[in-house]
Design an enzyme around this catalytic site. Structure first.
Site, PDB file in Angstrom:
ATOM      1  N   ASP A  79     -60.693 -73.750  18.125  1.00 17.91           N
ATOM      2  CA  ASP A  79     -62.001 -73.501  18.795  1.00 17.91           C
ATOM      3  C   ASP A  79     -61.734 -73.305  20.250  1.00 17.91           C
ATOM      4  O   ASP A  79     -60.623 -73.255  20.972  1.00 17.91           O
ATOM      5  CB  ASP A  79     -62.807 -74.614  18.593  1.00 17.91           C
ATOM      6  CG  ASP A  79     -62.333 -75.909  18.810  1.00 17.91           C
ATOM      7  OD1 ASP A  79     -61.323 -76.101  19.734  1.00 17.91           O
ATOM      8  OD2 ASP A  79     -62.536 -76.763  18.198  1.00 17.91           O
ATOM      9  N   ASP A  81     -63.067 -73.990  23.718  1.00 23.88           N
ATOM     10  CA  ASP A  81     -63.987 -74.709  24.855  1.00 23.88           C
ATOM     11  C   ASP A  81     -64.032 -74.325  26.198  1.00 23.88           C
ATOM     12  O   ASP A  81     -63.055 -73.652  26.597  1.00 23.88           O
ATOM     13  CB  ASP A  81     -63.514 -76.164  25.220  1.00 23.88           C
ATOM     14  CG  ASP A  81     -63.213 -77.075  23.647  1.00 23.88           C
ATOM     15  OD1 ASP A  81     -64.293 -76.847  22.922  1.00 23.88           O
ATOM     16  OD2 ASP A  81     -62.501 -78.040  23.494  1.00 23.88           O
ATOM     17  N   ASP A 163     -55.044 -84.992  29.652  1.00 30.33           N
ATOM     18  CA  ASP A 163     -54.012 -85.795  29.186  1.00 30.33           C
ATOM     19  C   ASP A 163     -52.680 -85.234  29.412  1.00 30.33           C
ATOM     20  O   ASP A 163     -51.771 -85.887  30.136  1.00 30.33           O
ATOM     21  CB  ASP A 163     -54.010 -86.088  27.516  1.00 30.33           C
ATOM     22  CG  ASP A 163     -54.500 -84.998  26.750  1.00 30.33           C
ATOM     23  OD1 ASP A 163     -54.542 -83.854  27.212  1.00 30.33           O
ATOM     24  OD2 ASP A 163     -54.447 -85.190  25.686  1.00 30.33           O
TER      25      ASP A 163
HETATM   26  P1  ATP Z   1     -56.059 -79.433  19.081  1.00 32.82           P
HETATM   27  O1  ATP Z   1     -55.751 -77.923  19.168  1.00 32.82           O
HETATM   28  O2  ATP Z   1     -55.484 -79.997  18.020  1.00 32.82           O
HETATM   29  O3  ATP Z   1     -57.519 -79.726  19.017  1.00 32.82           O
HETATM   30  P2  ATP Z   1     -56.671 -80.280  21.762  1.00 32.82           P
HETATM   31  O4  ATP Z   1     -55.777 -80.569  22.849  1.00 32.82           O
HETATM   32  O5  ATP Z   1     -57.489 -79.034  22.007  1.00 32.82           O
HETATM   33  O6  ATP Z   1     -55.871 -80.152  20.613  1.00 32.82           O
HETATM   34  P3  ATP Z   1     -58.724 -81.969  21.653  1.00 32.82           P
HETATM   35  O7  ATP Z   1     -58.943 -83.284  21.132  1.00 32.82           O
HETATM   36  O8  ATP Z   1     -59.658 -80.813  21.017  1.00 32.82           O
HETATM   37  O9  ATP Z   1     -57.411 -81.586  21.390  1.00 32.82           O
HETATM   38  O10 ATP Z   1     -59.165 -82.022  23.094  1.00 32.82           O
HETATM   39  C1  ATP Z   1     -59.620 -80.768  23.834  1.00 32.82           C
HETATM   40  C2  ATP Z   1     -58.939 -81.241  25.335  1.00 32.82           C
HETATM   41  O11 ATP Z   1     -59.525 -82.274  25.949  1.00 32.82           O
HETATM   42  C3  ATP Z   1     -57.475 -81.304  25.371  1.00 32.82           C
HETATM   43  O12 ATP Z   1     -56.709 -80.069  25.418  1.00 32.82           O
HETATM   44  C4  ATP Z   1     -57.101 -82.239  26.593  1.00 32.82           C
HETATM   45  O13 ATP Z   1     -57.454 -81.122  27.835  1.00 32.82           O
HETATM   46  C5  ATP Z   1     -58.639 -82.943  26.714  1.00 32.82           C
HETATM   47  N1  ATP Z   1     -58.403 -84.478  25.902  1.00 32.82           N
HETATM   48  C6  ATP Z   1     -58.525 -84.615  24.717  1.00 32.82           C
HETATM   49  N2  ATP Z   1     -58.188 -85.875  24.626  1.00 32.82           N
HETATM   50  C7  ATP Z   1     -57.900 -86.443  25.920  1.00 32.82           C
HETATM   51  C8  ATP Z   1     -57.538 -87.824  26.388  1.00 32.82           C
HETATM   52  N3  ATP Z   1     -57.395 -88.808  25.241  1.00 32.82           N
HETATM   53  N4  ATP Z   1     -57.234 -87.995  27.453  1.00 32.82           N
HETATM   54  C9  ATP Z   1     -57.345 -86.739  28.583  1.00 32.82           C
HETATM   55  N5  ATP Z   1     -57.632 -85.708  27.967  1.00 32.82           N
HETATM   56  C10 ATP Z   1     -57.935 -85.412  26.737  1.00 32.82           C
HETATM   57 MG    MG Z   2     -59.095 -78.900  20.455  1.00 34.35          MG
END
Ligand code: ATP
Ligand code: MG
Length: 465
Positions: A79, A81, A163
């Protein structure tokens, strides 16, 4: 008073118009399209509409996080963001089909056609460094876990509170630039997963980040930076302070990531599985079930990678099956009848899981159906196999039975029979039926019952003889 409150919430003076000029941070690196190769055509239509709409209105707007990272790595983002310096109200005013959601940290959902893009305002520092600068509004528990993280801030601050460096890249689809404050671009090139800031402090703030390390390293095929990996073993117990529903969400992501098997092996290696979810303790400390679980996870991974649907209920049914088998054996050993004992065993296992809030109750019905159908696969005479075939959950229960056969719990002959029966014509099916075994069964001694519980498929194989 109101001004002070607004300042605290927005992290800047609300009467000062937002600046769209480039920040003067010396750490910012702007990578042009010629170098990174991502264009606006790589972005979904809705994300493009939202970022360009915000920029036309005078705000900055970027695609951020997983989407920017995945594009750079040649993966397809799940997705898109968007982050901006516009407040939720300002975003809401630009897009007719949008709504503000969330109470703690408000976001805007912008809808275009069937797609929804989540837009958040840059978030500011949290934890100790927020004290003083934002009126001390950030709070942590006694282990350092952040209880609040809802202050607006600058783009650089937004990058730093994320993160991993590879998750803190911003893509501007209008100018086709990557904005990088933390050397995330280099880390992507080097395939290095590196936490932002002091690792121990970041894990204390949010222990779920330890699980994210494992999941993202597997998903992205990255090496974990040694400093990022070092504190994990010692800090693993902090996961016990995380609300179970949050752990469950992150575990579900991990299990459905298409890399569940390597993730679970890595969790175990790092000592993260203890007390993480009662379920995982069960999975990994049970030699009998290990083969079954390994097959179930591998099977799930294959399905996810082939783009086939995966049912979490099926996966949980698999993860808990050997618990159910054990409880079933105990109940039969104390003289309970085969089927009532199975139902009691299912309830026992689910009661423990629900009590610890590991698996939400909404999955109970599907798990029970899959389990309860297993003994029915041994009934291969009369109308029973026809009735089973018509069951709305036949496919899931059948796939589950295949796993049991492949893991050695039941005879492969049973799997082959059902495979043939499904694809046979009506006449052939009648010819495949076994002689009614009820008479034989009634005459059997009680001594066999215990064996049947552990190997219900093999009892069917015996009936063939
Ligand atoms: P995926 O592609 O599996 O969804 P993702 O990195 O996009 O991985 P999300 O959970 O969708 O994971 O989170 C979106 C963004 O929010 C991450 O890329 C990161 O920048 C931030 N984020 C998510 N969880 C945390 C956390 N626990 N602490 C700090 N930042 C976070
Ligand atoms: Mg994501």
């Amino acid at each position: 008073m109101i001004r002070k409150l607004l300042h605290r919430v927005f992290g800047r003076n609300p009467s000062v118009p937002v600046s769209t000029t480039r920040p003067s941070s010396s750490k910012l690196r702007i990578i042009p399209r010629e170098q990174h190769g991502i264009t606006h055509a790589n972005i979904s239509p809705c994300a493009l509409k939202v970022t360009s709409g915000l920029q036309e209105a005078g705000y900055s707007a970027f695609v951020v996080g997983g989407a920017a990272r995945d594009l750079l790595m040649g993966l397809e983002p799940k997705d898109f963001d968007v982050v901006t310096n516009a407040t939720p109200e300002e975003v809401r005013a630009i897009f007719r089909r949008s709504r503000i959601i969330g109470r703690r940290f408000r976001l805007v959902h912008v809808m275009c056609g069937g797609e929804t893009v989540e837009v958040s305002t840059f978030r500011g520092p949290s934890g100790d460094e927020a004290e003083g600068t934002n009126g001390g509004a950030a709070h942590a528990d006694e282990h350092g876990r952040l209880l609040r993280d809802n202050i607006f801030g600058s783009q650089e601050e937004d990058a730093k509170r994320r993160d991993f460096t590879v998750n803190a890249l911003f893509f501007d689809p209008v100018h086709e630039e990557i904005w990088d404050y933390l050397n995330g671009y280099q880390d992507i090139e080097a395939r290095r997963l590196r936490i932002i800031g002091d690792p121990e402090r970041r894990y204390r703030e949010d222990p779920v980040r330890m699980l994210r390390v494992v999941r993202l390293a597997a998903k992205l095929d990255m090496q974990i930076d040694p400093n990022t990996a070092a504190p994990i073993g010692d800090l693993a117990p902090l996961l016990q302070n995380v609300p179970p529903s949050r752990l469950f969400d992150e575990m579900l992501k991990l299990l459905l990531s298409g890399h569940a098997l390597p993730c679970v092996i890595d969790l175990r290696k790092r000592g993260l599985h203890h007390g993480l979810l009662p379920m995982l303790d069960v999975i990994l400390e049970q030699p009998l079930g290990e083969r079954f679980i390994t097959l179930a996870l591998k099977n799930t991974d294959d399905r996810v990678r082939q783009g086939k649907p995966v049912s979490p209920g099926f996966l949980f049914a698999a993860l808990l099956w050997h618990e159910v088998l054990a409880a079933w054996n105990v109940r039969q050993g104390s003289g309970e009848k085969l089927i009532p004992a199975l139902h009691q065993a299912m309830d026992d296992v689910l009661a423990v899981q629900n009590g610890k809030l590991a698996i939400p109750r909404r999955y109970d019905a599907i798990m029970k159906e899959i389990w309860a159908m297993q003994p029915r696969f041994t009934g291969r005479s009369g109308r029973r196999p026809f009735r089973l075939l018509e069951h709305p959950r036949f496919r899931a229960a059948y796939d589950f039975m295949l796993l049991r056969c492949e893991s050695g719990e039941a005879d492969m002959e049973l799997a082959r029979w059902w495979e043939a029966f499904q694809h046979a014509g009506p006449g052939e099916r009648e010819a495949m039926l076994l002689k009614d075994e009820t008479q034989k069964k009634r005459g059997r001694s009680r001594g066999r019952k215990k064996n049947e519980a552990g190997t219900i498929g093999n009892s069917a194989a015996e009936n063939l003889e």
